[in-house]
Structure formats: structure tokens, C-alpha cells
Design an enzyme around this catalytic site. Structure first.
Site, mmCIF file in Angstrom:
data_model
loop_
_atom_site.group_PDB
_atom_site.id
_atom_site.type_symbol
_atom_site.label_atom_id
_atom_site.label_comp_id
_atom_site.label_asym_id
_atom_site.label_seq_id
_atom_site.Cartn_x
_atom_site.Cartn_y
_atom_site.Cartn_z
ATOM 1 N N LYS A 262 -4.303 -1.514 6.673
ATOM 2 C CA LYS A 262 -4.505 -0.042 6.152
ATOM 3 C C LYS A 262 -4.506 0.954 7.303
ATOM 4 O O LYS A 262 -4.830 0.354 8.717
ATOM 5 C CB LYS A 262 -5.748 0.006 5.352
ATOM 6 C CG LYS A 262 -5.687 -0.591 4.128
ATOM 7 C CD LYS A 262 -7.368 -0.266 3.671
ATOM 8 C CE LYS A 262 -7.097 -1.120 2.061
ATOM 9 N NZ LYS A 262 -6.107 -0.508 1.134
ATOM 10 N N ARG A 336 -5.633 -6.656 -7.892
ATOM 11 C CA ARG A 336 -5.060 -7.266 -9.088
ATOM 12 C C ARG A 336 -4.853 -8.598 -9.120
ATOM 13 O O ARG A 336 -4.981 -9.293 -10.199
ATOM 14 C CB ARG A 336 -3.689 -6.382 -9.535
ATOM 15 C CG ARG A 336 -2.706 -6.647 -8.241
ATOM 16 C CD ARG A 336 -1.541 -5.471 -8.134
ATOM 17 N NE ARG A 336 -2.195 -4.352 -7.600
ATOM 18 C CZ ARG A 336 -1.349 -3.235 -7.469
ATOM 19 N NH1 ARG A 336 -0.084 -3.201 -8.030
ATOM 20 N NH2 ARG A 336 -2.022 -2.213 -6.938
#
Length: 482
Positions: A262, A336
């Protein structure tokens, strides 16, 4: 910080011994129980006090501080307005050094207002002082009393239990990631199970997760030296024939993005990627503390997403618990993957419905801002129940679509699915469709809570974890199966 002691009484505020009392006044109303000399009504008539929501005026009577709290329009005074009013009163009471605060409950209000006054006070008083002491001279409120003509003790007690649970979620969220590892989160679940009758706990380590065939969950953990944990917290407060609700929480205790690192500016916020898990654990424990007549299974996938030498790579293909092959095109789309295996596990456990909470996508923040969490569901009845629970508790959700168009975005070129949808549009719904693949037609709801999990905008919250989700989950569970 110590929890505020909360009690209800049918005594009048001045008879409770509180050093500070709060009396609310609606914009078109009058002071229901004024002081003996009518001082509060006189202040309003002179323009010295306002009945507008969140306005607070101070008076003194025989050594007791009296806070006249504006409540605004009665027609618009709901649970959220009560939280706002309570936060304003708490702020002024703290400035005045109050130790015991008594709220006079306005006439003809529902339990949502009772819960709001309690929660607004408890949440506004929260401070995370584990590593940084409170400012010198600041004295936290010690006791809250709710005074009413009738017995409201049950509603006050329930509201207090839930509000304190929300503050504990904030503690977990604010704890630094070098302390709150996956193993530490599992240990905390053990403390909850030991503290509350009716809770049972099972914890699986990384080896057990892999041996169970949870390849999607296990892949996220590959790069970290901190082993993953699957946490199962069960509460059976009803008979075996009662429906059982599964609550699933994403518990990424720190998310670097894996090899797909990130950007640095917001990296420190990635300790909040376990907020869904914390809400699930505390919600299950709260239902046990309330001895609620429900059956719930809390499942948490606790893991650290880290770019170690064994970390999953873009292009890797893994196999989920249900046998689905997944192409890893972005190691930063890890939540997910964890939820995929948790959903399959919940289905195999025979749960009647599944709801998951996850700080999943930035796309939901772009779509809904900070007012709502995103809701996706394959079941209209469950979606309506989640929406109603959110409306009742002020933790609101907005339903976003599931559609074959979004599902098509998750189809992989080299495997059945990809965890990086293409094209890069509709990403919140595409992520929902990824998880939907594992839920199938089983009643399931997905709550993407990224925008509401930390740095809350409400006056009763502060920077850091908000504890969002506990109120909603408890309300949903209490009405489940009715």
C-alpha cells in the site's frame, strides 16, 4: 479506562444525589420538571438558554449543577438525536468536573432514545489511554443515572452493556499491531469465553487451517511470521431447534498489502483492518452477557498480510475450501480470500443465515461516504432485517447491487476466479460478488464497513476505532428467527 457505572431510577433527578443533572427540553415544549423557582423556563424565555439540539446551558441549584439540554424538535428526536444530545451534555459535564450525571428521561420516548442517551454518554467518555495518559486534571465520569417515571432499568442495562462492548471494540482497534497479533486476538476471544457463561471457543492455528483445506485463508498468512488463527466463538442461548445466525468478521490485524504494498501515507491505518472481527467477537459476548434467547456462531479469520519471503505472489493460483480455484492478481485484495473460506465453513456448520463484516474496499467509501456502510445480499428478507437493525441502532447500511455483470468481473483467466476484478469499476459490488460465489443461494449478507470503522465523524466518537457494528449485530441477532 474504567467503565462508567450505569443505573436507572424512578426517583426525581434532584433526589438521586448526582452532582450534575441534565434536563432536556424540546423546541416547542416546556420544561417538564422545572426547578422550584422556575429558573429553567425563565432562562429560555429570556433567550439565555436554547432548545436547539446539542445546545447546553448551565445553572446551579443548591450545590447541584443543572444542565439544560436542547433536544430540538420532538418529531425528529430519535436514537441518533439522543446520542448527539448526550454527547453535548457529557462534554459540558466533563468540563465542569462532574462525577455523577443524572439524565431526566424526556416524557413519551421509546427505548431507542433510552439507548441513545446511554450510548451517547458512554461513547463520548471513551479515551484510549493504554499508552498515553489522559491530560492532567481530567476526571472521567464515574456514574450515569437515568431518571424516569416508570421502570426503565432493563432498557438502560441492555444499552449500557452494548455501549461498553462498543468501547471495547474501540480498544481492540486502537491497539498497535505489534501487540494485537492474530494470536493475541485469539487470546482475547479466550478471555471473553472465560468471562461469560454460555460461550464456547475453538481456535485453529495455521497448520490446522491448512489441513482443513482453507487454501484461500491460508494464502493470506504465508508472508507473515505471525501465524493465522481461525476463531470460533459460539453462543447457544436457545434450544437446538432455534435458528442459528453466523457472524463472520475479517480480522486482518495489519494489512501491508502484501507484495502489492500500500502507499505509505495511510499505511498506519491498516491496523484497523480487523474492526469487523472485533465487532463480531464483542457482539457474540454481549449476547451471552444479556442471556439473549438466540443461537449465534461467531467466526473470525485473524491474519496478518505481510510481504515476507513466502508471501503469495501475483499470478499464484490457490484453492479455496469449497474447491474453487482463485488467481491471485493482487495480494492486497486479501479480505475476500479470508471471507471466502469462512462463508464455506459457516455453510458446512449448518447456520441458517450468514452475515459478514469487513473493512473491504475503498470503493464503498467513494460511493457512500461516511454516512452508511455498504450492504450486499442474495436474500431480500435478510437484507431487510439488516437494514432495519441498522436504522434502529444508528449504524446504517445502504444496499448496493449484486448482478451477473459484477460477477463476470471476478472471472479469472487461468483459474475460476480472480481476486482483482476487471475492469476497475463497480469494485464494491464486484468484491461482494466474489464472496457471493461461496455463499451461493444460502441466505447471506455482506457489510462493507471500511468508511465507518475508524475516525468517526459523530460528536460521540473520536479519532481511531469507532466500534461500529456491535449495535447492529446485537439488534439483528435479537430479532433473528422471529
Amino acid at each position: 479506562m474504567a467503565a462508567v457505572e450505569i443505573a436507572a431510577t424512578t426517583e426525581g433527578p434532584l433526589a438521586t444525589g448526582a452532582d450534575t443533572i441534565a434536563i432536556g427540553v424540546f423546541s416547542a415544549g416546556k420544561v417538564s420538571h422545572d426547578l422550584p423557582g422556575g429558573e429553567l423556563a425563565a432562562m429560555i424565555s429570556r433567550g439565555e438558554a436554547s432548545t436547539r439540539l446539542r445546545r447546553v446551558t448551565v445553572w446551579h441549584h443548591e450545590g447541584v449543577r443543572v444542565l439544560l439540554a436542547g433536544l430540538g424538535s420532538r418529531d425528529r428526536f430519535d436514537g441518533e438525536a439522543a446520542r448527539l444530545a448526550a454527547a453535548a451534555v457529557h462534554r459540558r459535564a466533563r468540563e465542569l468536573g462532574a462525577q455523577t450525571l443524572c439524565w431526566e428521561l424526556p416524557h413519551r420516548v421509546g427505548e431507542d432514545v433510552i439507548a441513545g442517551l446511554v450510548a451517547g454518554t458512554v461513547l463520548a467518555g471513551y479515551r484510549f489511554t493504554r499508552y498515553k495518559p489522559a491530560p492532567e486534571g481530567e476526571r472521567p465520569l464515574e456514574r450515569l443515572i437515568v431518571s424516569a417515571h416508570h421502570d426503565v432499568s432493563a432498557a438502560v442495562e441492555q444499552a449500557g452493556v452494548i455501549a461498553h462492548a462498543q468501547n471495547r471494540v474501540r480498544d481492540l482497534a486502537n491497539t498497535p499491531p505489534n501487540v494485537l497479533t492474530p494470536a493475541a486476538l485469539a487470546e482475547y476471544a479466550g478471555e471473553l469465553a472465560a468471562r461469560h457463561q454460555g460461550l464456547s471457543l475453538t481456535v485453529l492455528d495455521g497448520a490446522a487451517i491448512r489441513s482443513r483445506g482453507m487454501g484461500a485463508f491460508a494464502a493470506v498468512a504465508q508472508g507473515s511470521s505471525h501465524d493465522a488463527r481461525l476463531i470460533e466463538l459460539r453462543y447457544d442461548g436457545a434450544g437446538a431447534d432455534a435458528p442459528r445466525l453466523a457472524m463472520l468478521g475479517k480480522g486482518v490485524t495489519f494489512d501491508t498489502g502484501g507484495i502489492s504494498l500500500k502507499p505509505p501515507p495511510r499505511m498506519a491505518e491498516m491496523k484497523f483492518d480487523m474492526c469487523g472481527a472485533a465487532a463480531v467477537l464483542e457482539a457474540v459476548a454481549t449476547l451471552a452477557e444479556l442471556r439473549a434467547p438466540v443461537r449465534v456462531l461467531g467466526l473470525v479469520g485473524a491474519v496478518e498480510n505481510y510481504p515476507g519471503p513466502d508471501a503469495v505472489r501475483p499470478g499464484d493460483i490457490i484453492t479455496a475450501l469449497d474447491g474453487t480455484t482463485i488467481q491471485i492478481d493482487n495480494p492486497d485484495a486479501e479480505g475476500r480470500l479470508v471471507l471466502a473460506d469462512l462463508v464455506t465453513h459457516a455453510r458446512r456448520e449448518g447456520c441458517d443465515a450468514i452475515v459478514d463484516l469487513a473493512t473491504l474496499t475503498g470503493a464503498v467509501e467513494a460511493a457512500l461516504g461516511w454516512a452508511f456502510a455498504g450492504l450486499m445480499s442474495n436474500d431480500d428478507r435478510l437484507a431487510a432485517a439488516v437494514t432495519a437493525a441498522g436504522a434502529a441502532t444508528g449504524e446504517r447500511v445502504w444496499r448496493l447491487p449484486l448482478d451477473p455483470i459484477y460477477a463476470e468481473q471476478t472471472r479469472g483467466r487461468y483459474a475460476e476466479l480472480t481476486n482483482r476484478p476487471e475492469p476497475r469499476v463497480g469494485l464494491a459490488s464486484a468484491a461482494g460478488e466474489f464472496i457471493h460465489h461461496f455463499a451461493g443461494e444460502h441466505p447471506w449478507a455482506h457489510i462493507d464497513m471500511l468508511a465507518v470503522a475508524f475516525n468517526g465523524r459523530a460528536p460521540y466518537l473520536d479519532k481511531g476505532g469507532t466500534g461500529w457494528g456491535v449495535r447492529l449485530l446485537c439488534e439483528l441477532a435479537l430479532g433473528f428467527g422471529r
